[in-house]
Design an enzyme around this catalytic site. Structure first.
Site, PDB file in Angstrom:
ATOM      1  N   SER A  91      10.158  25.961 -66.078  1.00 24.34           N
ATOM      2  CA  SER A  91       9.843  26.293 -67.474  1.00 24.34           C
ATOM      3  C   SER A  91       9.778  24.983 -68.258  1.00 24.34           C
ATOM      4  O   SER A  91      10.345  23.965 -67.828  1.00 24.34           O
ATOM      5  CB  SER A  91      10.973  27.159 -68.049  1.00 24.34           C
ATOM      6  OG  SER A  91      10.871  27.266 -69.458  1.00 24.34           O
ATOM      7  N   TYR A 139      19.789  29.766 -69.731  1.00 21.56           N
ATOM      8  CA  TYR A 139      18.415  29.632 -69.224  1.00 21.56           C
ATOM      9  C   TYR A 139      18.036  28.153 -69.093  1.00 21.56           C
ATOM     10  O   TYR A 139      17.480  27.730 -68.073  1.00 21.56           O
ATOM     11  CB  TYR A 139      17.467  30.356 -70.181  1.00 21.56           C
ATOM     12  CG  TYR A 139      16.041  30.479 -69.722  1.00 21.56           C
ATOM     13  CD1 TYR A 139      15.630  31.538 -68.929  1.00 21.56           C
ATOM     14  CD2 TYR A 139      15.071  29.541 -70.100  1.00 21.56           C
ATOM     15  CE1 TYR A 139      14.305  31.668 -68.515  1.00 21.56           C
ATOM     16  CE2 TYR A 139      13.754  29.658 -69.696  1.00 21.56           C
ATOM     17  CZ  TYR A 139      13.378  30.729 -68.911  1.00 21.56           C
ATOM     18  OH  TYR A 139      12.067  30.836 -68.504  1.00 21.56           O
TER      19      TYR A 139
HETATM   20  P1  NAD Z   1       8.898  39.224 -66.192  1.00 18.85           P
HETATM   21  O1  NAD Z   1      10.092  39.835 -66.845  1.00 18.85           O
HETATM   22  O2  NAD Z   1       7.542  39.773 -66.523  1.00 18.85           O
HETATM   23  O3  NAD Z   1       9.052  39.285 -64.613  1.00 18.85           O
HETATM   24  C1  NAD Z   1      10.281  38.990 -63.992  1.00 18.85           C
HETATM   25  C2  NAD Z   1      10.234  39.499 -62.581  1.00 18.85           C
HETATM   26  O4  NAD Z   1      11.526  39.281 -61.993  1.00 18.85           O
HETATM   27  C3  NAD Z   1       9.950  41.009 -62.475  1.00 18.85           C
HETATM   28  O5  NAD Z   1       9.166  41.269 -61.347  1.00 18.85           O
HETATM   29  C4  NAD Z   1      11.341  41.576 -62.279  1.00 18.85           C
HETATM   30  O6  NAD Z   1      11.340  42.848 -61.617  1.00 18.85           O
HETATM   31  C5  NAD Z   1      11.966  40.502 -61.422  1.00 18.85           C
HETATM   32  N1  NAD Z   1      13.422  40.579 -61.404  1.00 18.85           N
HETATM   33  C6  NAD Z   1      14.280  40.720 -62.450  1.00 18.85           C
HETATM   34  N2  NAD Z   1      15.547  40.813 -62.005  1.00 18.85           N
HETATM   35  C7  NAD Z   1      15.478  40.733 -60.646  1.00 18.85           C
HETATM   36  C8  NAD Z   1      16.454  40.780 -59.609  1.00 18.85           C
HETATM   37  N3  NAD Z   1      17.756  40.931 -59.883  1.00 18.85           N
HETATM   38  N4  NAD Z   1      16.029  40.686 -58.323  1.00 18.85           N
HETATM   39  C9  NAD Z   1      14.706  40.550 -58.043  1.00 18.85           C
HETATM   40  N5  NAD Z   1      13.749  40.497 -58.973  1.00 18.85           N
HETATM   41  C10 NAD Z   1      14.139  40.600 -60.262  1.00 18.85           C
HETATM   42  O7  NAD Z   1       9.005  37.672 -66.496  1.00 18.85           O
HETATM   43  P2  NAD Z   1       7.929  36.467 -66.473  1.00 18.85           P
HETATM   44  O8  NAD Z   1       7.733  36.034 -67.872  1.00 18.85           O
HETATM   45  O9  NAD Z   1       6.748  36.810 -65.642  1.00 18.85           O
HETATM   46  O10 NAD Z   1       8.810  35.341 -65.779  1.00 18.85           O
HETATM   47  C11 NAD Z   1       8.650  34.935 -64.449  1.00 18.85           C
HETATM   48  C12 NAD Z   1       9.230  33.549 -64.289  1.00 18.85           C
HETATM   49  O11 NAD Z   1       8.540  32.633 -65.125  1.00 18.85           O
HETATM   50  C13 NAD Z   1      10.718  33.459 -64.677  1.00 18.85           C
HETATM   51  O12 NAD Z   1      11.398  32.607 -63.782  1.00 18.85           O
HETATM   52  C14 NAD Z   1      10.657  32.828 -66.052  1.00 18.85           C
HETATM   53  O13 NAD Z   1      11.838  32.126 -66.361  1.00 18.85           O
HETATM   54  C15 NAD Z   1       9.462  31.909 -65.894  1.00 18.85           C
HETATM   55  N6  NAD Z   1       8.849  31.504 -67.157  1.00 18.85           N
HETATM   56  C16 NAD Z   1       8.334  32.423 -67.995  1.00 18.85           C
HETATM   57  C17 NAD Z   1       7.755  31.985 -69.183  1.00 18.85           C
HETATM   58  C18 NAD Z   1       7.157  32.940 -70.174  1.00 18.85           C
HETATM   59  O14 NAD Z   1       6.859  32.509 -71.291  1.00 18.85           O
HETATM   60  N7  NAD Z   1       6.955  34.208 -69.835  1.00 18.85           N
HETATM   61  C19 NAD Z   1       7.728  30.627 -69.497  1.00 18.85           C
HETATM   62  C20 NAD Z   1       8.283  29.711 -68.607  1.00 18.85           C
HETATM   63  C21 NAD Z   1       8.842  30.164 -67.430  1.00 18.85           C
END
Ligand code: NAD
Length: 260
Positions: A142, A155
């Site tokens: 991130s 985080y």
């Molecule tokens: P999201 O909530 O859409 O997806 C998260 C995924 O993780 C889902 O498939 C969920 O079912 C799964 N998950 C949650 N708890 C779990 C568990 N205990 N075991 C297995 N799977 C589990 O989130 P996203 O925004 O797509 O984020 C994905 C990654 O990208 C994360 O690591 C997040 O930190 C990172 N990220 C997101 C952003 C953003 O702005 N959305 C920015 C930077 C980094």
């Protein structure tokens, strides 16, 4: 052993992970999906992706809060496809609170999923990747792996840790044609971001529009959310031969946020 490469994407039932799984499948890889959610909806997504991409797509609902579940997820993917070429550590959660009120169980959960699960899956996958002299490990970090924001202590700590893990694994894998890199996105409008808007409204006493424009996109000079497809395209690139010498890097895709 299948001639197709095989990929495992953690947390791929939604958001960025599903986008990456889709891109890897459409490039011709067999894919293991993982994550939580409604069983019928996940099966619909799995079947549609297999049909669309013309590859094998399987689902493993391992809850990655536990070390053995992470190991079992990797072992299952290797057993199903006979190989694991690409491991994407993407599963992650968020919680927003002033540090003095941050619930310890939320701290523990964020460290367990956002940091430790990546260690456990890499640890389980590494021996096989070294033995087959091929592996591409991609950790979804991130912008918060490079800079901080208030109220996100767990985080930010976990994502900084992911970068350290990425560098150490990159050095260990280098002689064995195993690469490890991190992708560091800015804000992508996924359920993870949607869900933190109400808490941020509360923590900062703001409206929804103020949170989007003055907090989330305030940091991104382009004033646009990063698209899921953009992150997926970068992940796919890291699995191509053109990326063979990219190792131990944090690749920012954040509209210029961390250039400031
Ligand atoms: P999201 O909530 O859409 O997806 C998260 C995924 O993780 C889902 O498939 C969920 O079912 C799964 N998950 C949650 N708890 C779990 C568990 N205990 N075991 C297995 N799977 C589990 O989130 P996203 O925004 O797509 O984020 C994905 C990654 O990208 C994360 O690591 C997040 O930190 C990172 N990220 C997101 C952003 C953003 O702005 N959305 C920015 C930077 C980094």
């Amino acid at each position: 052993m299948s001639e197709r490469r095989s990929a495992l994407v953690t947390g791929s039932t939604s958001g960025i992970g599903l986008g990456i799984a889709r891109a890897l499948a459409k490039s011709g890889m067999n894919v293991t999906l993982n994550g939580l959610g409604d069983a019928a909806e996940i099966e619909r997504v799995r079947a549609a992706l297999a049909e669309e991409a013309g590859v094998a797509v399987r689902f493993d609902g391992a809850d990655l809060m536990q070390a053995d579940a992470c190991t079992g997820l990797v072992d299952g993917a290797v057993a199903a496809f006979g190989r694991l070429d690409v491991l994407v550590n993407n599963a992650g959660i968020q919680f927003v609170s002033p540090v003095e009120d941050f619930p310890v169980e939320k701290w523990n959960a964020i460290i367990a999923l956002n940091l430790s699960s990546a260690f456990h899956t890499i640890s389980a996958a590494m021996r096989g990747m070294k033995a087959r002299a091929y592996g591409r490990i991609i950790n979804i970090a991130s912008a918060h792996a490079l800079v901080a924001s208030p109220f996100k202590s767990a985080y930010v700590a976990a994502k900084h840790g992911v970068l350290g893990l990425t560098k150490a694994v990159a050095l260990e894998g280098a002689p064995f044609n195993v690469r490890c890199n991190a992708i560091s996105p800015g804000y992508v409008l996924t359920p993870l971001v949607e869900n933190q808007i109400p808490d941020t409204m509360k923590a900062r006493g703001m409206t929804r529009d103020q949170v989007i424009n003055d907090v989330l996109l305030a940091a991104q000079p382009t004033k646009q959310f990063v698209r899921i497809e953009d992150v997926a395209g970068l992940a796919l690139f890291l699995t191509t031969p053109a990326a063979d010498q990219i190792n131990g890097a944090s690749l920012s895709i954040d509209g210029g946020w961390t250039a400031q």
